[in-house]
Write a protein that holds these residues in place. Sequence first.
Motif, PDB file in Angstrom:
ATOM      1  N   PRO B   5       1.072  -1.153  -0.134  1.00 32.83           N
ATOM      2  CA  PRO B   5      -0.107  -0.153  -0.111  1.00 32.83           C
ATOM      3  C   PRO B   5       0.903   1.105   0.118  1.00 32.83           C
ATOM      4  O   PRO B   5       2.040   1.407   0.502  1.00 32.83           O
ATOM      5  N   GLU B   6       0.547   2.129  -0.680  1.00 33.66           N
ATOM      6  CA  GLU B   6       1.485   3.394  -0.931  1.00 33.66           C
ATOM      7  C   GLU B   6       1.403   4.302   0.567  1.00 33.66           C
ATOM      8  O   GLU B   6       0.389   4.093   0.989  1.00 33.66           O
ATOM      9  N   GLN B   7       2.444   4.837   1.005  1.00 35.96           N
ATOM     10  CA  GLN B   7       2.565   5.640   1.850  1.00 35.96           C
ATOM     11  C   GLN B   7       1.868   6.580   2.001  1.00 35.96           C
ATOM     12  O   GLN B   7       1.412   7.301   0.836  1.00 35.96           O
ATOM     13  N   ALA B   8       1.324   7.205   3.299  1.00 37.26           N
ATOM     14  CA  ALA B   8       0.553   8.336   3.192  1.00 37.26           C
ATOM     15  C   ALA B   8       1.153   9.649   2.692  1.00 37.26           C
ATOM     16  O   ALA B   8       0.587  10.624   2.530  1.00 37.26           O
ATOM     17  N   GLY B   9       2.732   9.598   2.912  1.00 39.94           N
ATOM     18  CA  GLY B   9       3.468  10.498   2.611  1.00 39.94           C
ATOM     19  C   GLY B   9       3.666  10.909   1.056  1.00 39.94           C
ATOM     20  O   GLY B   9       4.197  11.806   0.870  1.00 39.94           O
ATOM     21  N   GLY B  10       2.705  10.216   0.340  1.00 35.94           N
ATOM     22  CA  GLY B  10       2.598  10.994  -0.833  1.00 35.94           C
ATOM     23  C   GLY B  10       3.696  10.277  -1.847  1.00 35.94           C
ATOM     24  O   GLY B  10       4.004  11.024  -2.653  1.00 35.94           O
ATOM     25  N   THR B  11       3.863   9.101  -1.802  1.00 38.92           N
ATOM     26  CA  THR B  11       4.854   8.477  -2.644  1.00 38.92           C
ATOM     27  C   THR B  11       4.406   8.079  -3.974  1.00 38.92           C
ATOM     28  O   THR B  11       3.489   7.182  -4.146  1.00 38.92           O
ATOM     29  N   MET B  12       4.726   9.028  -4.858  1.00 39.59           N
ATOM     30  CA  MET B  12       4.240   8.454  -6.289  1.00 39.59           C
ATOM     31  C   MET B  12       5.186   8.053  -6.927  1.00 39.59           C
ATOM     32  O   MET B  12       6.418   7.927  -6.615  1.00 39.59           O
ATOM     33  N   LEU B  29       2.332  18.591  -0.749  1.00 42.13           N
ATOM     34  CA  LEU B  29       2.795  17.907   0.235  1.00 42.13           C
ATOM     35  C   LEU B  29       1.544  17.732   1.195  1.00 42.13           C
ATOM     36  O   LEU B  29       1.147  18.699   1.545  1.00 42.13           O
ATOM     37  N   ARG B  32       2.468  17.642   7.603  1.00 39.77           N
ATOM     38  CA  ARG B  32       3.065  16.513   8.525  1.00 39.77           C
ATOM     39  C   ARG B  32       2.099  16.709   9.987  1.00 39.77           C
ATOM     40  O   ARG B  32       2.041  17.869  10.284  1.00 39.77           O
ATOM     41  N   ARG B  33       2.250  15.603  10.447  1.00 37.66           N
ATOM     42  CA  ARG B  33       1.576  15.781  11.832  1.00 37.66           C
ATOM     43  C   ARG B  33       2.375  16.177  12.904  1.00 37.66           C
ATOM     44  O   ARG B  33       3.519  15.585  12.951  1.00 37.66           O
TER      45      ARG B  33
END
Lengths: 553, 310
Positions: B5-12, B29, B32-33
């Motif tokens: 599953p793709e990371q929530a960090g936006g790894t395209m 972007l 960040r929490r």
Amino acid sequence: MAAANAMTEGQSRGDRGTVGDLLLEIKGLRIEGQSEDVWHEIVKGVDLTLHRGEVLGLIGESGAGKSTIGLAAMGYARPGCRISAGSIVFDGVDMAKLSEAEKRKIWGRRVAYVAQSAAASFNPAHKLIDQYVEAPSWHHVLSAQDAKRQAVDLFRRLQLPDPESIGDRYPHQVSGGQLQRAMTAMAMACRPDLLIFDEPTTALDVTTQIEVLAAIKDVVRQSHTAAIYISHDLAVVAQMADRIMVLRYGNLVEEAPTRQMLSNPQQAYTKSLWAVRSLRKQEEASENVQLRVDHVDAAYGGAIKVLHDVELTVPRGRTVAVVGESGSGKSTLARVITGLLPPTKGAVMFNGTALPPSIRNRSKELLRRVQMIYQMPDTALNPRRRVRDILGRPLEHQMGLRGAQRDQRIVELLKMIELDERFLDRLPSELSGGQKQRICIARALAVNPELIICDEVTSALDQIVAEEILKLLMRLQKELKVSYLYITHDLATVKAIADQVVVMFQGRVVQSGLRSQVLAPPHHPYTAKLLSSVPEMDPDWLDGLLARRRQPA
Amino acid sequence: MSAEPEQAGGTMPTVDALAPATTADAVALPRRRTALQSAWRLLKTAPPTAWFGMLVLGAYFIVSIFAPLIAPYGEADIVGDQFAPWSSQFVFGTDQLGRDMLSRLIFGARNTIGIAVLTTAVSFSIGGTLGMLAAVLGGWVDQVLARLVDVLMAIPQLIFALVLLVIFGPSITNLILIIAVLDSTRVFRLTRAVAMNVVVQDFVEAARLQGEKIAWIMGREILPNILPPLVAEFGLRFCFVFLTIAALSFLGLGIQPPTADWGSMVRENSTLINYGDITPLLPAGAIALLTVAVNFVVDWFLHKTSGLKE
């Protein structure tokens, strides 16, 4: 159809329908994956049909959803994933609606799975034959005795050495290629209707890959089993599949019979996949020697000699590719040059002077000049440090840059590798494989090195990303005049980037010279074997190659 | 591999120049929490046992920090008769010298917990540093350290501690140092084992090739990656150190009078048990409760960091 009987009647195994009947039909398949607390779609509505005796190839870059679809064809979703919509009708039964217990009756018996890493999939504590017998006897398809007899036959057909006794070995006692074939045999133990191959040869080197491919192809063809073959390597899929589906971001891009797909791809994305292997570098000779490995012997623990009298030179601003299969001593050579493994004989000359053999005696300045990029970007970057720190540290430590000056240089480096300042605060886990490798390249470039050792830097990446990385390396070489020592087992990469080629075999250099000379006949026999083992984009290539290899023998 | 599953960090997937490069540029972007937000998210998933543990620990720490304000009487003040029963004046009665039991319990939390935390911290500094050193350097350094630890571990810890305390004298400094050194053997083994897995990774080699010093490699490259198991172990070791101190005090070689501490309180008042008075069980119960609470929290933390489901 007789197929419905076979579902319920374990005994009527002979009655299996005929070649050409519909076996698997997937409609509107959607699969969701969970990360943090959010579900998002990985597979976005894919249809798939498969007939008995047919081999379907699934290709696409990583993240395309190939493996997920392959597993879904068994009604299985990985932990953290779920099948959210669609039907998976296998021989008249919707696998998506079956209970775990019902699915377990089908798995192994009617549908079998061959995983990418055979070494990780076998239990190291049990003999091969015992692991083989497990599925047929658990499903009551065959008695243990019959299964063992049948195993010998399958081992023979898969061209494993000593088919009678190889089953008595433990997984660590056979080679990687043999293990992969043993796993194929295991998957075929219950004579399943459907086999799913998930990148079965990706972890093997070219010469081994051929043997495994040929064995799998033979056995699948003889037993008229339907198969789904998953790979990111087009040329491999072209050898195996009757029909190919190209996937991207969980969507179907294009589907066509293999020959038609190869000769006449329709979609722009498919065409770009085909174009990947056409990258070529203009070869340039140079006499300006930067690095000379001078008759080096090296051994591990003083006993196991790995390198024998290795000699090579790297000209300034050029790329020298070191090729050979795994175990040929390529990576050991890199360790000798970097000083991690001092040679037992000979020396490494850099810019005309001998480098201290051990890294401990090399000055910071010498260390700066030789940098290294690794095969697995996942382990080459500290997972707990952000891009800013990863790139900032060598700038501080080696170049003495501080504060704003350093930050400015970090952004410059990111631009150089075609990323930008938005990546500054990311952790490696928030980057894709290609982006990670770019960061590794930037870390090496940060200290203005003269030589970069690239250890299989693209082999963990899929083809399109690998091509981008190669282009980047070549552009950087042109701009920064840096030399590369490029270690690889992939000859397509060699053709793409090398000026000179060094062929290694069992710790010795068997051939070296300009790329055009090494790759053109007459070859050293080992070079010839390596060259002929590179799959070509021609569905008849494998059969042709095997026929040619058999003839002179 | 392809199904992660793709990371929530936006790894395209990396931009490929052949297709129009819209994807990577268009993605904004994600914010960040903050540390506080993610801590709260983590706490929300905590099971009731972990909540219980954290509440108990919180209460203990508040009590130990504000002991002089909370306690009705002074730590060593003789305020009444010997062995006075429970009453409104002395909630839990008085001890063998006529000191208020409740006040001593409260001050005991402060002394015992404080010394245990300090001892555990020292033990981790020693064991952690040496463990990482052994993993990074390997070779004879590793061998010598590992054998030394084997020797120390071969002798029963409590008896060894008793012997050393008799030799050096039972001062608080000696107590802390002796228990810390003996306990650091276990920390050493754990640290060395987890650090080994990190040392073999390429990024450590990359740091070496950059000419980084050992201290930097240990502190920046290895430590952050082995921190989760060490933090969990810190909780467990804290319990054991705490119990060891209590046991030593009970035997009379730990924290010395008139300093209040739970182990010696059990010993000094143990005769009351004969008369059906449960007062000596109070300090023992306080020890038990703390141990259980710490274990609940550590269990949960271990579960989180080891990536086990359910």
